[in-house]
Design a protein around this motif. Structure first.
Motif, PDB file in Angstrom:
ATOM      1  N   ILE A  63       0.840  -1.197   0.000  1.00 58.12           N
ATOM      2  CA  ILE A  63       0.000   0.000   0.000  1.00 58.12           C
ATOM      3  C   ILE A  63       0.872   1.243   0.000  1.00 58.12           C
ATOM      4  O   ILE A  63       1.858   1.320   0.751  1.00 58.12           O
ATOM      5  CB  ILE A  63      -0.920   0.031   1.240  1.00 58.12           C
ATOM      6  CG1 ILE A  63      -1.720  -1.268   1.348  1.00 58.12           C
ATOM      7  CG2 ILE A  63      -1.841   1.257   1.192  1.00 58.12           C
ATOM      8  CD1 ILE A  63      -1.183  -2.238   2.359  1.00 58.12           C
ATOM      9  N   GLN A  64       0.513   2.210  -0.846  1.00 58.99           N
ATOM     10  CA  GLN A  64       1.175   3.515  -0.875  1.00 58.99           C
ATOM     11  C   GLN A  64       0.113   4.583  -0.638  1.00 58.99           C
ATOM     12  O   GLN A  64      -0.881   4.644  -1.358  1.00 58.99           O
ATOM     13  CB  GLN A  64       1.856   3.751  -2.235  1.00 58.99           C
ATOM     14  CG  GLN A  64       2.987   2.782  -2.538  1.00 58.99           C
ATOM     15  CD  GLN A  64       3.542   2.986  -3.935  1.00 58.99           C
ATOM     16  OE1 GLN A  64       2.792   3.266  -4.870  1.00 58.99           O
ATOM     17  NE2 GLN A  64       4.850   2.853  -4.085  1.00 58.99           N
ATOM     18  N   ILE A  65       0.327   5.424   0.373  1.00 62.73           N
ATOM     19  CA  ILE A  65      -0.651   6.455   0.732  1.00 62.73           C
ATOM     20  C   ILE A  65       0.018   7.826   0.699  1.00 62.73           C
ATOM     21  O   ILE A  65       1.106   8.018   1.247  1.00 62.73           O
ATOM     22  CB  ILE A  65      -1.221   6.215   2.149  1.00 62.73           C
ATOM     23  CG1 ILE A  65      -1.850   4.818   2.244  1.00 62.73           C
ATOM     24  CG2 ILE A  65      -2.227   7.294   2.507  1.00 62.73           C
ATOM     25  CD1 ILE A  65      -3.034   4.608   1.342  1.00 62.73           C
ATOM     26  N   VAL A  66      -0.629   8.778   0.038  1.00 65.75           N
ATOM     27  CA  VAL A  66      -0.223  10.179   0.088  1.00 65.75           C
ATOM     28  C   VAL A  66      -1.371  10.955   0.723  1.00 65.75           C
ATOM     29  O   VAL A  66      -2.513  10.868   0.262  1.00 65.75           O
ATOM     30  CB  VAL A  66       0.078  10.736  -1.315  1.00 65.75           C
ATOM     31  CG1 VAL A  66       0.382  12.229  -1.218  1.00 65.75           C
ATOM     32  CG2 VAL A  66       1.238   9.995  -1.948  1.00 65.75           C
ATOM     33  N   CYS A  67      -1.078  11.694   1.793  1.00 58.90           N
ATOM     34  CA  CYS A  67      -2.129  12.441   2.471  1.00 58.90           C
ATOM     35  C   CYS A  67      -1.585  13.795   2.925  1.00 58.90           C
ATOM     36  O   CYS A  67      -0.403  14.112   2.735  1.00 58.90           O
ATOM     37  CB  CYS A  67      -2.679  11.658   3.659  1.00 58.90           C
ATOM     38  SG  CYS A  67      -1.436  11.201   4.879  1.00 58.90           S
ATOM     39  N   SER A  68      -2.442  14.571   3.534  1.00 57.78           N
ATOM     40  CA  SER A  68      -2.089  15.933   3.936  1.00 57.78           C
ATOM     41  C   SER A  68      -2.258  16.076   5.447  1.00 57.78           C
ATOM     42  O   SER A  68      -3.176  15.480   6.020  1.00 57.78           O
ATOM     43  CB  SER A  68      -2.989  16.932   3.211  1.00 57.78           C
ATOM     44  OG  SER A  68      -2.696  18.255   3.604  1.00 57.78           O
ATOM     45  N   GLY A 120       6.986  -2.994   6.463  1.00 56.71           N
ATOM     46  CA  GLY A 120       7.262  -2.399   5.162  1.00 56.71           C
ATOM     47  C   GLY A 120       6.190  -2.577   4.122  1.00 56.71           C
ATOM     48  O   GLY A 120       6.410  -2.242   2.946  1.00 56.71           O
ATOM     49  N   SER A 121       5.002  -3.070   4.493  1.00 54.03           N
ATOM     50  CA  SER A 121       3.924  -3.258   3.526  1.00 54.03           C
ATOM     51  C   SER A 121       3.148  -1.974   3.268  1.00 54.03           C
ATOM     52  O   SER A 121       2.444  -1.871   2.265  1.00 54.03           O
ATOM     53  CB  SER A 121       2.954  -4.338   4.025  1.00 54.03           C
ATOM     54  OG  SER A 121       3.603  -5.584   4.138  1.00 54.03           O
ATOM     55  N   LEU A 122       3.254  -1.015   4.170  1.00 52.08           N
ATOM     56  CA  LEU A 122       2.533   0.250   4.034  1.00 52.08           C
ATOM     57  C   LEU A 122       3.506   1.417   4.117  1.00 52.08           C
ATOM     58  O   LEU A 122       4.257   1.546   5.089  1.00 52.08           O
ATOM     59  CB  LEU A 122       1.472   0.379   5.139  1.00 52.08           C
ATOM     60  CG  LEU A 122       0.799   1.745   5.298  1.00 52.08           C
ATOM     61  CD1 LEU A 122       0.057   2.140   4.026  1.00 52.08           C
ATOM     62  CD2 LEU A 122      -0.156   1.732   6.491  1.00 52.08           C
ATOM     63  N   ASP A 123       3.520   2.238   3.093  1.00 50.63           N
ATOM     64  CA  ASP A 123       4.318   3.468   3.071  1.00 50.63           C
ATOM     65  C   ASP A 123       3.370   4.659   3.018  1.00 50.63           C
ATOM     66  O   ASP A 123       2.420   4.660   2.234  1.00 50.63           O
ATOM     67  CB  ASP A 123       5.236   3.509   1.845  1.00 50.63           C
ATOM     68  CG  ASP A 123       6.374   2.504   1.936  1.00 50.63           C
ATOM     69  OD1 ASP A 123       6.765   2.176   3.068  1.00 50.63           O
ATOM     70  OD2 ASP A 123       6.845   2.055   0.874  1.00 50.63           O
ATOM     71  N   ILE A 124       3.656   5.670   3.826  1.00 51.50           N
ATOM     72  CA  ILE A 124       2.852   6.894   3.836  1.00 51.50           C
ATOM     73  C   ILE A 124       3.767   8.074   3.546  1.00 51.50           C
ATOM     74  O   ILE A 124       4.862   8.173   4.099  1.00 51.50           O
ATOM     75  CB  ILE A 124       2.148   7.102   5.192  1.00 51.50           C
ATOM     76  CG1 ILE A 124       1.281   5.886   5.546  1.00 51.50           C
ATOM     77  CG2 ILE A 124       1.280   8.363   5.162  1.00 51.50           C
ATOM     78  CD1 ILE A 124       0.625   5.976   6.910  1.00 51.50           C
ATOM     79  N   LYS A 125       3.313   8.967   2.694  1.00 50.46           N
ATOM     80  CA  LYS A 125       4.034  10.208   2.442  1.00 50.46           C
ATOM     81  C   LYS A 125       3.086  11.389   2.642  1.00 50.46           C
ATOM     82  O   LYS A 125       1.862  11.239   2.547  1.00 50.46           O
ATOM     83  CB  LYS A 125       4.614  10.221   1.018  1.00 50.46           C
ATOM     84  CG  LYS A 125       5.758   9.227   0.825  1.00 50.46           C
ATOM     85  CD  LYS A 125       6.424   9.392  -0.543  1.00 50.46           C
ATOM     86  CE  LYS A 125       7.607   8.431  -0.688  1.00 50.46           C
ATOM     87  NZ  LYS A 125       8.332   8.605  -1.977  1.00 50.46           N
ATOM     88  N   ILE A 126       3.670  12.548   2.910  1.00 46.41           N
ATOM     89  CA  ILE A 126       2.902  13.748   3.189  1.00 46.41           C
ATOM     90  C   ILE A 126       3.057  14.724   2.022  1.00 46.41           C
ATOM     91  O   ILE A 126       4.171  14.972   1.554  1.00 46.41           O
ATOM     92  CB  ILE A 126       3.370  14.412   4.500  1.00 46.41           C
ATOM     93  CG1 ILE A 126       3.213  13.429   5.667  1.00 46.41           C
ATOM     94  CG2 ILE A 126       2.598  15.692   4.768  1.00 46.41           C
ATOM     95  CD1 ILE A 126       1.797  12.972   5.912  1.00 46.41           C
ATOM     96  N   ALA A 127       1.923  15.280   1.579  1.00 41.45           N
ATOM     97  CA  ALA A 127       1.920  16.214   0.453  1.00 41.45           C
ATOM     98  C   ALA A 127       1.372  17.573   0.887  1.00 41.45           C
ATOM     99  O   ALA A 127       0.470  17.653   1.721  1.00 41.45           O
ATOM    100  CB  ALA A 127       1.090  15.652  -0.690  1.00 41.45           C
ATOM    101  N   PHE A 128       1.941  18.639   0.287  1.00 42.56           N
ATOM    102  CA  PHE A 128       1.439  19.997   0.532  1.00 42.56           C
ATOM    103  C   PHE A 128       1.898  20.900  -0.605  1.00 42.56           C
ATOM    104  O   PHE A 128       2.794  20.537  -1.378  1.00 42.56           O
ATOM    105  CB  PHE A 128       1.927  20.536   1.883  1.00 42.56           C
ATOM    106  CG  PHE A 128       3.413  20.498   2.036  1.00 42.56           C
ATOM    107  CD1 PHE A 128       4.050  19.371   2.559  1.00 42.56           C
ATOM    108  CD2 PHE A 128       4.210  21.576   1.647  1.00 42.56           C
ATOM    109  CE1 PHE A 128       5.431  19.336   2.696  1.00 42.56           C
ATOM    110  CE2 PHE A 128       5.582  21.538   1.777  1.00 42.56           C
ATOM    111  CZ  PHE A 128       6.200  20.411   2.302  1.00 42.56           C
ATOM    112  N   LEU A 129       1.290  22.069  -0.704  1.00 43.57           N
ATOM    113  CA  LEU A 129       1.672  23.057  -1.706  1.00 43.57           C
ATOM    114  C   LEU A 129       2.387  24.213  -1.000  1.00 43.57           C
ATOM    115  O   LEU A 129       1.942  24.680   0.054  1.00 43.57           O
ATOM    116  CB  LEU A 129       0.449  23.603  -2.449  1.00 43.57           C
ATOM    117  CG  LEU A 129      -0.190  22.677  -3.501  1.00 43.57           C
ATOM    118  CD1 LEU A 129      -1.092  21.653  -2.825  1.00 43.57           C
ATOM    119  CD2 LEU A 129      -0.994  23.494  -4.506  1.00 43.57           C
ATOM    120  N   GLU A 130       3.482  24.665  -1.586  1.00 41.43           N
ATOM    121  CA  GLU A 130       4.219  25.802  -1.020  1.00 41.43           C
ATOM    122  C   GLU A 130       4.842  26.590  -2.166  1.00 41.43           C
ATOM    123  O   GLU A 130       5.710  26.085  -2.880  1.00 41.43           O
ATOM    124  CB  GLU A 130       5.300  25.333  -0.053  1.00 41.43           C
ATOM    125  CG  GLU A 130       5.902  26.478   0.757  1.00 41.43           C
ATOM    126  CD  GLU A 130       6.885  25.979   1.802  1.00 41.43           C
ATOM    127  OE1 GLU A 130       7.666  25.058   1.471  1.00 41.43           O
ATOM    128  OE2 GLU A 130       6.857  26.488   2.919  1.00 41.43           O
TER     129      GLU A 130
END
Length: 720
Positions: A63-68, A120-130
């Protein structure tokens, strides 16, 4: 199983669907890679995110998750004015979003998330605008699912991994499936490309960073040493029983499609749901077509009308037996002898319901009834954008002048079933069939089916039976009489209508040769303690030598096996209804009946796969028919590794009594019987038996000919 086996709706809306139960859980259970871009991160979001992951990760999915981060106004001002480090503000906001679980389900779902991050089955990254306008939040919604066969699904809509996001708010989601059509494939590719660019931090204006270690550390406290309860989804949503009860079109329990059947349907889908299934009898044409029906129904959210057209009423009965196992929609049996006298009214009602709201139904009918006004009045009203499917069995008959006139070009989805799609001496009819149904999706011969193990091997044992003197004399008389009604047109011998009763008389005479019964009883001495035996009788009457009574051959055979060998025997004829036929097949498979005696069942497409030994007392001279019979005897079953076929070969006289010149009178019988023997023998495990007997027959008559060439002539003669 893969995504294509699931019932994926075009739209999921809160008023009629439960999104986790109806979509997420079944889809994720087949998912290898799950890519999700969503809104705010929170404990509630993680809990909702876990829905469907239990089955997925058991199979090794990733699983790959991108959230804010859920930042308030002060947090954003601190970043914009430089009061605090950006990463520090984000980490603190993420930490604030983690709250203690309240229920047991929430505990177990956070336990799963922590476990997946840890392994290591789930990776989460954080996204934002700047940018020059300051710090802003990422709030896009992207979802891409990839199964183990490369099928992909994406969706667009308001569903969000936030508090109430999946099942609390009123949501609406539209799905796109890579295998359905080019526009949906394009939508899936765009969504996946957008996510991958974002994941690699290659999206203009968007910044994507790794998930803070300090937040990971806090999440680890929810990881339980006792492991994960993998049944949480089932315990909370009871989704399995719900899904099973909701599917109106489905593969029946216990039915497993073979690779070539699935591939044929895949080709049919690629060819825009139009094509020919050229498959030998016994290879599963019916199930392949019904699998195509299920796949089309899934693509159409089960809003589908199906018309199945057969040349004969007995084939309608067979289709009804199978169709009722593959769907739970209304089935209309439409023909002149239909047990449902109200079928015309029922068809009118179902047509109106389908046109108004997409209510599904299946109509099974004959060629004649399909061509008539009672059905054509509805057929002509459909348009090629509606979800109507036409399945035509023995489709070579659809090239006749009568059927060409009513070919429904307005129905876009079409399947032709036939092992002999080419019509003899009818180029126009053959061309029309190919034009209407399109290209072949599969060619699957009897030889290949045996080689692949999809039909069983067999031994072929031809048994010679000579006519009595009276029968031979009578046969000669009928043949002499028949000559008056023979004409030759375009190199093909034709019998006028007035001559056909004579042909029937000759056929019955050969089928009922009096020596067959005694020979059958002699052969049965070795089988009186066995079961799973079929005796295929002719539609003729014979004399009981013990009583002088005239009985149908099937009745006399049944009587003798019961009285002389005390065997359990059951007749299988056109007199039994569908329920009785089903019971006979069930009890036969269970060994409660040792023998089934039958008339015409092997010509009707009746499936009795448990037959291990067959005695064919009467055989058609039409190659299409006797080749079909062989295919049905070779169907696979748990109780047999191979089949044994005894074929009664009718001779005018014993070979020892043949004298020079007899071939001129006997040729009409000998040539046809030899051609059938060669056809059956060449694929058998014991071809030498047939070769030796054919050589004996040709030597006795001093008449040698190419049996395969004669077989081609027979195919031409019976071509239509």
């Amino acid at each position: 199983m893969n995504f294509q086996d699931l019932d994926i709706q075009i739209r999921y809306r809160s008023e009629i669907h439960n999104f986790p139960r109806d979509f997420l859980i079944p889809v994720l259970s087949q998912t290898k890679i799950y890519k999700r871009g969503t809104g705010y991160f929170s404990t509630t979001a993680l809990i909702q995110l876990s829905v469907g992951l239990f089955e997925m990760v058991k199979s090794g999915g990733r699983i790959q998750i991108v959230c804010s981060p859920n930042l308030d106004k002060k947090d954003i001002e601190a970043i914009d004015y430089g009061y605090k480090n950006r990463e520090e503000v984000i980490a603190n906001a993420l930490l604030r979003s983690i709250q203690e679980p309240i229920t047991y389900f929430e505990e177990e779902r956070l336990n799963l998330i922590a476990t997946l991050i840890a392994n290591g089955s789930l990776d989460i990254k954080i996204a934002f605008l700047e940018d020059d306008d300051g710090f802003r939040l990422y709030h896009e919604k992207i979802a891409v699912f990839i199964d183990y066969e490369g099928n992909r699904i994406s969706y667009a809509g308001s569903a969000n991994e936030s508090e109430n996001g999946l099942d609390g708010n009123f949501e609406s989601v539209y799905t796109f499936c890579s295998w359905k059509d080019s526009s949906q494939l394009e939508a899936v590719c765009i969504a996946e490309n957008d996510f991958d660019q974002m994941w690699d931090n290659e999206t203009v204006k968007l910044h994507v960073i790794d998930f803070p270690d300090i937040v990971v550390k806090k999440l680890m406290k929810y990881k339980k040493a006792s492991g994960v309860n993998w049944n949480i989804d089932e315990e909370e949503f009871r989704y399995r029983s719900f899904l099973k009860s909701q599917q109106k079109f489905r593969i029946p329990d216990g039915v497993s499609l073979r690779g070539y059947q699935e591939k044929a349907v895949q080709e049919w889908q690629i060819k825009e749901y139009k094509g020919i299934f050229d498959m030998c009898t016994g290879a599963g044409k019916t199930f392949t077509a019904l699998y195509g029906m299920v796949q089309l129904a899934k693509a159409c959210e089960e809003h589908i009308a199906v018309f199945i057209v057969c040349p004969y009423i007995h084939l309608v009965n067979q289709w009804e037996e199978d169709v009722e196992k593959w769907c739970t929609v209304p089935i209309i049996i439409a023909h002149s002898k239909s047990p449902n006298r109200e079928w015309k009214q029922d068809l009118m009602k179902m047509y109106k319901r389908f046109r108004k709201g997409g209510s599904p139904f299946v109509c099974i009918t004959t060629n004649d009834t399909f061509a008539g006004e009672d059905i054509q009045q509805y057929i002509v009203r459909f348009n090629d954008t509606q979800n109507v499917l036409l399945i035509v069995d023995e489709a070579h008959n659809f090239g006749s002048a009568q059927m060409i006139k009513v070919m429904p070009w307005n129905i876009a989805n079409r399947i032709a079933l036939s092992a002999t799609i080419k019509r003899y001496m009818d180029k126009n009819g053959t061309n029309k069939i190919n034009e209407f149904f399109g290209e072949k999706c599969i060619e699957y011969s009897l030889e290949r089916a045996i080689e692949d193990g999809n039909l069983v091997h067999y031994e072929y044992i031809p048994i010679l039976v000579a006519l009595s003197n009276y029968e031979l004399t009578r046969y000669r008389q009928l043949s002499q009489k028949l000559k008056r009604y023979i004409t030759v047109k375009k190199g093909k011998m034709k019998i006028s209508e007035a001559g056909k009763p004579i042909i029937f008389q000759r056929t019955r005479l050969l089928a009922g040769a009096e020596n067959k019964i005694a020979l059958l009883m002699t052969l049965f001495k070795n089988y009186k303690n066995d079961n799973n035996i079929l005796v295929y009788c002719g539609a003729t009457s014979v004399e009981d030598e013990d009583t002088g009574e005239i009985l149908r051959q099937i009745d006399l055979v049944t009587k003798k096996l019961q009285t002389e060998y005390q065997m359990s025997v059951k007749r299988f004829t056109a007199e039994e209804n569908l329920k009785e036929r089903e019971n006979i097949k069930t009890y036969f498979a269970q060994g409660m009946y040792q023998v089934v005696t039958a008339i015409k069942c092997l010509d009707e497409g009746v499936n009795i796969p448990g037959i291990k030994t067959a005695f064919i007392m009467s055989s058609s001279r039409n190659p299409k028919e006797f080749v079909q019979r062989r295919g049905r005897l070779l169907r696979k079953s748990d109780n047999k590794k191979k089949a044994v076929i005894y074929d009664f070969i009718t001779l005018p006289r014993d070979l020892d009594n043949v004298v020079p010149g007899d071939i001129e009178e006997d040729k009409t019988i000998i040539v046809g019987e030899v051609a059938r023997m060669v056809e059956f023998g060449k694929l058998a495990d014991n071809p030498e038996v047939t070769d030796n007997l054919v050589n004996q027959m040709m030597t006795a008559y001093d008449y040698f000919f190419d049996a395969e060439e004669e077989m081609k002539k027979m195919e031409e003669y019976y071509g239509e």
